[in-house]
Write a protein that holds these residues in place. Sequence first.
Motif, mmCIF file in Angstrom:
data_model
loop_
_atom_site.group_PDB
_atom_site.id
_atom_site.type_symbol
_atom_site.label_atom_id
_atom_site.label_comp_id
_atom_site.label_asym_id
_atom_site.label_seq_id
_atom_site.Cartn_x
_atom_site.Cartn_y
_atom_site.Cartn_z
ATOM 1 N N UNK A 92 32.122 81.972 61.851
ATOM 2 C CA UNK A 92 33.585 82.000 61.955
ATOM 3 C C UNK A 92 34.215 80.667 62.332
ATOM 4 N N UNK A 93 33.431 79.585 62.339
ATOM 5 C CA UNK A 93 33.993 78.264 62.581
ATOM 6 C C UNK A 93 34.232 77.925 64.040
ATOM 7 N N UNK A 94 33.630 78.657 64.969
ATOM 8 C CA UNK A 94 33.838 78.393 66.396
ATOM 9 C C UNK A 94 33.116 77.140 66.888
ATOM 10 N N UNK A 95 32.006 76.803 66.276
ATOM 11 C CA UNK A 95 31.113 75.811 66.864
ATOM 12 C C UNK A 95 31.422 74.390 66.405
ATOM 13 N N UNK A 96 31.170 73.442 67.300
ATOM 14 C CA UNK A 96 31.379 72.029 67.014
ATOM 15 C C UNK A 96 30.108 71.477 66.363
ATOM 16 N N UNK A 97 30.138 71.371 65.046
ATOM 17 C CA UNK A 97 28.945 70.970 64.307
ATOM 18 C C UNK A 97 28.566 69.514 64.557
ATOM 19 N N UNK A 98 29.450 68.756 65.205
ATOM 20 C CA UNK A 98 29.115 67.379 65.565
ATOM 21 C C UNK A 98 27.946 67.330 66.549
ATOM 22 N N UNK A 99 27.662 68.437 67.211
ATOM 23 C CA UNK A 99 26.585 68.467 68.215
ATOM 24 C C UNK A 99 25.223 68.828 67.625
ATOM 25 N N UNK A 100 25.151 69.073 66.325
ATOM 26 C CA UNK A 100 23.871 69.475 65.730
ATOM 27 C C UNK A 100 22.808 68.409 65.955
#
Length: 246
Positions: A92-100
């Motif tokens: 649902x787009x909640x997560x900050x994918x910059x932290x992968x």
Amino acid sequence: MQQFGFIIPNYNHPMAMAKTLSRLESFDLPCLIIDDGSNSETQLILQQLSERYSWVQYHQHQQNLGKGAAVMSGFRIANKQGITHAIQIDADGQHDLENIDELMALSSKEPEALVSGHPIYDESVPMGRFIARYLTHFWVWIETLSFSIKDSMCGFRVYPVEACCQLMDKTYIGKRMDFDTEIMVKLYWQGVPVLMLSTKVIYPEGNTSNFRMWQDNWLITKMHTRLVLGMFIRLPKLLWRKIFEG
């Protein structure tokens, strides 16, 4: 050697998927979309996305079994495909994918560990959900006799796949909104280290939640009952671990 891959459980959340996959493309990693019995519109969008990206696989539950069931199906598939570490991302787009990259770096340093996001919320978080999380934190601290698990409900994680499959083979794990907490506590009991990484979490505008107020709260209540009883059974081992780690 570690092989990372993504697992994205999805139940009627098609809108953020195109943007999410676009941002994941640069990682050049396999991605398993587990459709947990979504409606026909969502199925069509997910199928089209899997055809657009060669590194994306679409797998489907014929009926809705729960988020946890979808992630566990992903673990089984990942294990068969040689994926050793599964990066779970919500749909649902909640997560900050910059932290992968940071999640993967921590996992690479400690491949036996479960690496989980520790949410930092903005003003978009519903206050009721925010307060409820702290009730779960309290019970998890009791169930593990440890403060090392700062958040057990964030679905942005790197799982050691083999350890998860071994756990699934020998014990029950909740299949719905009780999944995230139960698998984390039981992996901790199994001796899997838990590492936390601070990450921003938002509740996107127009986001619809699959949380079922009465049913899921009842499942979570039963889960904590199971885990507290399990803690008493493991009390000597947990106390020894606390002394050793302390």
